[in-house]
Design an enzyme around this catalytic site. Structure first.
Site, PDB file in Angstrom:
ATOM      1  N   HIS A  40       0.838  -1.210   0.000  1.00  0.00           N
ATOM      2  CA  HIS A  40       0.000   0.000   0.000  1.00  0.00           C
ATOM      3  C   HIS A  40       0.868   1.253   0.000  1.00  0.00           C
ATOM      4  CE1 HIS A  40       0.124   1.375   4.296  1.00  0.00           C
ATOM      5  NE2 HIS A  40       0.237   0.090   4.609  1.00  0.00           N
ATOM      6  N   ASP A  54       5.812   3.154   6.437  1.00  0.00           N
ATOM      7  CA  ASP A  54       4.588   2.359   6.428  1.00  0.00           C
ATOM      8  C   ASP A  54       3.581   3.073   5.552  1.00  0.00           C
ATOM      9  OD1 ASP A  54       2.383   0.807   6.961  1.00  0.00           O
ATOM     10  OD2 ASP A  54       2.210   1.374   9.061  1.00  0.00           O
ATOM     11  N   GLU A  63      -5.170   1.755   2.628  1.00  0.00           N
ATOM     12  CA  GLU A  63      -4.985   0.649   3.571  1.00  0.00           C
ATOM     13  C   GLU A  63      -5.164   1.114   5.001  1.00  0.00           C
ATOM     14  OE1 GLU A  63      -2.671  -2.120   6.273  1.00  0.00           O
ATOM     15  OE2 GLU A  63      -2.514   0.060   5.960  1.00  0.00           O
ATOM     16  N   GLU A  64      -4.643   2.282   5.317  1.00  0.00           N
ATOM     17  CA  GLU A  64      -4.625   2.747   6.698  1.00  0.00           C
ATOM     18  C   GLU A  64      -6.014   3.063   7.245  1.00  0.00           C
ATOM     19  OE1 GLU A  64      -2.183   2.574   8.607  1.00  0.00           O
ATOM     20  OE2 GLU A  64      -0.358   2.612   7.394  1.00  0.00           O
ATOM     21  N   ASP A  84       4.240  -5.555   3.608  1.00  0.00           N
ATOM     22  CA  ASP A  84       3.970  -4.503   4.595  1.00  0.00           C
ATOM     23  C   ASP A  84       5.147  -4.446   5.569  1.00  0.00           C
ATOM     24  OD1 ASP A  84       2.565  -2.605   6.322  1.00  0.00           O
ATOM     25  OD2 ASP A  84       0.740  -3.334   5.368  1.00  0.00           O
ATOM     26  N   HIS A 112       4.326   4.293  12.738  1.00  0.00           N
ATOM     27  CA  HIS A 112       3.362   5.395  12.814  1.00  0.00           C
ATOM     28  C   HIS A 112       3.938   6.595  13.557  1.00  0.00           C
ATOM     29  CE1 HIS A 112      -0.712   3.400  11.646  1.00  0.00           C
ATOM     30  NE2 HIS A 112       0.278   3.000  10.868  1.00  0.00           N
TER      31      HIS A 112
END
Length: 354
Positions: A66, A178, A211-212, A234, A321
């Site tokens: 993603h 990410d 995706e998130e 991922d 994150h």
């Protein structure tokens, strides 16, 4: 591998929160010019290459990473010109305090800072409490609402402003690892497979969106691509950072290579093929187990259409994150090598039934 690949560097520098991925997707598609490029209605990008013998009946492998990142969205501009916002994806509010940010504004990037009431002015009880996003604002230096609205609008996306930073040990720090890492691996593997011309199967690299906020892009991309099997790429938690309990998440330190997923929602045969490929190619790897969902695009891929045999390969990452996500570039390279070797080892008659 100690030099950041140019494509990865550009992807990391380009903003693209969930639902606002267009700038990052444009970078990805431009780099995919060697392949057949398609998109779907949500904005996911697909780079497809044929099998080495141009067999249109050969199975199609999709490798999906993603391309979106967590971010913020402007929800209100007050009379003094301060911006208020909502999260895009999962945030630890403590991380945002005092950060420089960039708003994708009316005519381009607008710099600002994420602020809150200074600690000197907090009541003693307030100091003990965890800050909440609703207690924060963004200051772009505007004099008032009218001045701010010349630069930004409600609905504009926001990301933390920080550039990739190379540190010791061949490691790289940046926001949006990410999962720009996954989209980079998907495209770089596609490029190498195309240049090697050894794969007997068809191959598609996919940069999925959203995706998130719900694994949405991979779900629609599965209908666009119609793969016979898929591997989601991922990140996962590197376990050699302080405070990480290997008893809970397994052992995946920096330098241990890709983490091959094994679990209830993942195809056992795809797992075995990935594991056997890594061992035959001499690629270091670890195994990551999941009892329920993996919280990755693999979850949506494996139940899309009539069910797609799906594997998961993750890259160890520290400080997920946050604006200082850290990766060992050797693990990124090993993940690309695994996907290339995996595609080139697949036979057209591979049986993936469960």
């Amino acid at each position: 591998m100690t030099t950041t690949p140019a494509l990865l560097d550009e992807l990391l520098r380009t903003p693209g929160p969930s639902g606002y991925e267009a700038p990052a997707a444009e970078v990805w598609r431009k780099a995919a010019g060697f392949a057949e490029i398609t998109t779907d209605g949500l904005g996911s990008s697909v780079a497809t290459i044929p099998s080495s013998d141009d067999n249109d009946e050969a199975p199609l492998l999709a490798v999906v990473g993603h391309i979106d990142e967590i971010g913020l969205v402007v929800t209100h501009i007050d009379e003094k010109g301060f911006l208020y916002f909502a999260p895009i994806g999962g945030w630890d509010p403590q991380i945002l305090v005092g950060q420089r940010v960039t708003v994708s504004g009316n005519e381009g990037p607008v710099p600002g800072v994420a602020g809150r009431k200074p600690i000197h002015l907090l009541e003693p009880e307030q100091r003990k409490k965890v800050v909440q996003l609703k207690e924060m604002h963004i200051d772009i230096g505007a004099d008032d609402r009218e001045d701010a609205e010349k630069m930004v609008s409600v609905g504009d996306p926001v990301v933390i402003d920080c550039e990739p930073l190379a540190v010791a040990g061949g490691r790289l720090v940046s926001r949006s690892m990410d999962n720009r890492l996954g989209s980079y691996v998907a495209l770089e593997a596609t490029r190498r497979i195309h240049e090697n011309a050894k794969a007997k199967i068809r191959f598609a690299g996919v940069a999925a969106v959203q995706e998130e906020i719900g694994l949405f892009g991979s779900r629609t991309a599965a209908f666009t691509v119609r793969p016979d099997l898929a591997v989601a790429i991922d990140v996962t938690h590197a376990t050699d950072a302080p405070g990480i309990d290997e008893k809970e998440v397994g052992s995946h330190p920096f330098g241990s290579g890709p983490v091959i997923g094994r679990g209830s929602t993942l195809s056992p045969k795809v797992y075995e093929l990935l594991r056997d490929t890594a061992e035959k190619a001499g690629i270091d790897y670890s195994v990551g187990a999941s009892g329920n969902s993996t919280h990755t695009d693999a979850d949506s891929l494996q139940i899309s259409r009539t069910g797609i045999p799906t594997g998961l390969v993750s890259i160890p990452l520290r400080y997920m994150h946050s604006p200082v996500e850290m990766v060992d570039l050797a693990d990124v390279e090993a993940t690309v090598e695994l996907m290339v070797a995996f595609a080139e080892a697949l036979e057209p008659e591979v049986d993936l039934s469960r």
